[in-house]
Design an enzyme around this catalytic site. Structure first.
Site, PDB file in Angstrom:
ATOM      1  N   ASP A   1      -5.646  12.295   5.909  1.00  0.00           N
ATOM      2  CA  ASP A   1      -4.684  12.240   4.842  1.00  0.00           C
ATOM      3  C   ASP A   1      -5.231  11.098   3.778  1.00  0.00           C
ATOM      4  O   ASP A   1      -5.121   9.738   4.296  1.00  0.00           O
ATOM      5  CB  ASP A   1      -3.397  12.160   5.179  1.00  0.00           C
ATOM      6  CG  ASP A   1      -2.430  12.015   4.170  1.00  0.00           C
ATOM      7  OD1 ASP A   1      -2.790  12.070   2.863  1.00  0.00           O
ATOM      8  OD2 ASP A   1      -1.033  12.045   4.554  1.00  0.00           O
TER       9      ASP A   1
ATOM     10  N   LYS B   1      -0.709  10.998  -6.443  1.00  0.00           N
ATOM     11  CA  LYS B   1      -1.129   9.485  -6.341  1.00  0.00           C
ATOM     12  C   LYS B   1      -2.230   9.076  -7.339  1.00  0.00           C
ATOM     13  O   LYS B   1      -2.157   7.920  -7.630  1.00  0.00           O
ATOM     14  CB  LYS B   1      -1.434   9.164  -4.796  1.00  0.00           C
ATOM     15  CG  LYS B   1      -0.225   9.634  -3.968  1.00  0.00           C
ATOM     16  CD  LYS B   1       1.201   8.881  -3.924  1.00  0.00           C
ATOM     17  CE  LYS B   1       2.403   9.425  -3.259  1.00  0.00           C
ATOM     18  NZ  LYS B   1       2.183  10.045  -1.977  1.00  0.00           N
TER      19      LYS B   1
ATOM     20  N   TRP C   1       4.008   8.662   6.676  1.00  0.00           N
ATOM     21  CA  TRP C   1       3.279  10.188   6.471  1.00  0.00           C
ATOM     22  C   TRP C   1       2.812  10.388   7.861  1.00  0.00           C
ATOM     23  O   TRP C   1       2.764  11.634   8.156  1.00  0.00           O
ATOM     24  CB  TRP C   1       2.259   9.718   5.620  1.00  0.00           C
ATOM     25  CG  TRP C   1       3.141   9.382   3.968  1.00  0.00           C
ATOM     26  CD1 TRP C   1       2.880   8.452   3.438  1.00  0.00           C
ATOM     27  CD2 TRP C   1       4.088  10.281   3.387  1.00  0.00           C
ATOM     28  NE1 TRP C   1       3.779   8.524   2.192  1.00  0.00           N
ATOM     29  CE2 TRP C   1       4.354   9.508   2.253  1.00  0.00           C
ATOM     30  CE3 TRP C   1       4.652  11.387   3.740  1.00  0.00           C
ATOM     31  CZ2 TRP C   1       5.256  10.040   1.603  1.00  0.00           C
ATOM     32  CZ3 TRP C   1       5.738  12.060   2.978  1.00  0.00           C
ATOM     33  CH2 TRP C   1       6.131  11.225   1.876  1.00  0.00           C
TER      34      TRP C   1
HETATM   35  C1  LIG Z   1       2.990  10.783  -0.992  1.00  0.00           C
HETATM   36  C2  LIG Z   1       2.192  11.006   0.231  1.00  0.00           C
HETATM   37  C3  LIG Z   1       2.257  12.213   1.029  1.00  0.00           C
HETATM   38  C4  LIG Z   1       3.321  13.255   0.561  1.00  0.00           C
HETATM   39  O1  LIG Z   1       2.986  13.949  -0.371  1.00  0.00           O
HETATM   40  P1  LIG Z   1       3.585  15.306  -1.091  1.00  0.00           P
HETATM   41  O2  LIG Z   1       2.607  15.787  -1.987  1.00  0.00           O
HETATM   42  O3  LIG Z   1       4.819  14.825  -1.537  1.00  0.00           O
HETATM   43  O4  LIG Z   1       3.826  16.238   0.111  1.00  0.00           O
HETATM   44  C5  LIG Z   1       1.911  12.485   2.096  1.00  0.00           C
HETATM   45  N1  LIG Z   1       0.741  11.342   2.492  1.00  0.00           N
HETATM   46  C6  LIG Z   1       0.546  10.424   2.104  1.00  0.00           C
HETATM   47  C7  LIG Z   1      -0.450   9.308   2.357  1.00  0.00           C
HETATM   48  C8  LIG Z   1       1.192  10.085   0.812  1.00  0.00           C
HETATM   49  O5  LIG Z   1       1.185   8.889  -0.098  1.00  0.00           O
END
Ligand SMILES: *Cc1c(COP(=O)(O)O)cnc(C)c1O
Length: 354
Positions: A167, A191, A100
């Site tokens: 993030d 998540k 990511w």
């Molecule tokens: C799943 C995830 C993403 C991507 O998320 P989307 O909502 O599918 O764009 C980005 N960063 C992390 C840490 C993730 O676990």
């Protein structure tokens, strides 16, 4: 009986949230209309959006501290781009800890100079780099708190004068941190918070307005702040379910409560991975994620046997990410301790049977 859901995302949600959400799809707010068929500008939905935004700040302890909460669409992946669009004037610093972060770096590179302060790519992202330098003239520093794919997690965040962007998609609301250290936090809902379709953004308003480029309305954080996340039609259902999950967490005792539960679950599983000679942990012990535990069978020839024992025990979603292989057990907030115990029981059963 419901399966033990270790899915990495979209992932498990609290049972009571699913029940309330399904009721709202049929009859929301006792108005004899579905949540899905009313105006997002109606009073009951505006109240949902306001509640969701205030619960997010409340859970993080960021009320009245210059932060705003937004619920936007486009997933965390759109934030890779929006962060740079809104904040990258000349140069930004990024820590590369996995899939990511890598994608975030790629997107930011279109907007200016990107300095990768450190990377753990050399060892398959199996650890968190430490002792790196963040250039003092960077517009911001970006990191990924929890690496969903590799199974590592940043335990200590750097002290830096430049704005800290993080993030937190896969560990938001899972552990206590000094959240005031951060200037921008983003997290895709699917998540640890709700269904796919909305992204939570927590932003310190004072960091905006420093770039000179024209920012299209939909990609401009200021647009969404001014319109209270209602510039266009929000993802009403994902926002509603996220609100219910945050309310569930608050009623349980908030982040300080769930952190203890999460630590218990992680300790239970990692202890078994370390004790059981049939399994190996994949990442550096001090960087292990409390959310996503990655592990391997020492002898791959037991794979079919272990997999079918897991199926028989109602265990779902533990296959590792295609880029890592092996197993990944995701233990988000809503996963009960007894589900982790069920997995540990199967690991021990396998040990006895070989
Ligand atoms: C799943 C995830 C993403 C991507 O998320 P989307 O909502 O599918 O764009 C980005 N960063 C992390 C840490 C993730 O676990």
């Amino acid at each position: 009986m419901k399966k033990h859901n270790f899915s990495a995302g979209p992932c498990i949600l609290p049972e009571e949230v699913l029940i309330k959400a399904s009721e709202a799809v049929i009859n929301f707010n006792n108005d004899n209309l579905s949540l899905l068929e009313i105006s997002h500008r109606s009073k009951p939905f505006v109240a949902v959006m306001e509640k969701a935004r205030s619960l997010a700040l409340e859970l993080l302890g960021l009320e009245n501290k210059g932060y705003r909460a937004l619920f936007l669409q486009g997933g965390a992946s759109l934030e890779f781009l929006m962060v740079a669009y809104n904040l990258l004037h000349k140069k930004a610093a990024y820590l590369n800890t996995g899939t990511w972060s890598d994608k975030a770096i790629k997107e930011a590179s279109s907007f200016g100079e990107v300095v990768e302060v450190a990377s753990s790519k050399d060892k398959g992202f199996s650890y968190i780099p430490k002792n790196y330098q963040i250039p003092e003239d960077a517009d911001y520093f970006h990191c990924t708190s929890n690496n969903t794919v590799a199974g590592t997690q940043i335990k200590t965040f750097p002290d830096t004068k430049v704005p800290l962007v993080c993030d937190m998609s896969s560990d938001i609301f899972s552990r206590q941190l000094d959240f005031e250290k951060f200037d921008l936090i983003y997290a895709g809902a699917q998540k640890n918070m709700g269904p796919a379709g909305t992204t939570l953004i927590i932003i310190k308003e004072s960091i905006l307005g420093k770039v000179e480029r024209h920012i299209p309305s939909m990609l401009n954080y200021k647009t969404h702040i001014e319109k209270d996340s209602m510039f266009n039609t929000p993802a009403v259902f994902p926002v509603y379910v996220s609100m219910l999950t945050m309310q569930w967490l608050k009623d349980l005792g908030g982040i300080s409560f769930i952190e203890k539960v999460n630590d218990k679950k992680a300790t239970l599983l990692y202890s078994e991975i370390d004790r059981n000679s049939l399994f190996n942990g994949i990442v550096a012990k001090e960087d292990r994620s409390t959310m996503n535990a990655t592990f391997n069978l020492v002898d791959e020839s037991y794979k079919d046997k272990f997999d079918s024992m897991c199926v028989a025990a109602g265990i779902s979603g533990i296959n590792g990410h295609r880029s890592v292989g092996g197993y990944r057990a995701s233990m988000y907030n809503a996963l009960p301790l007894y589900s982790v115990q069920a997995l540990v029981d199967v690991m021990q059963e396998l040990e006895r049977s070989v």
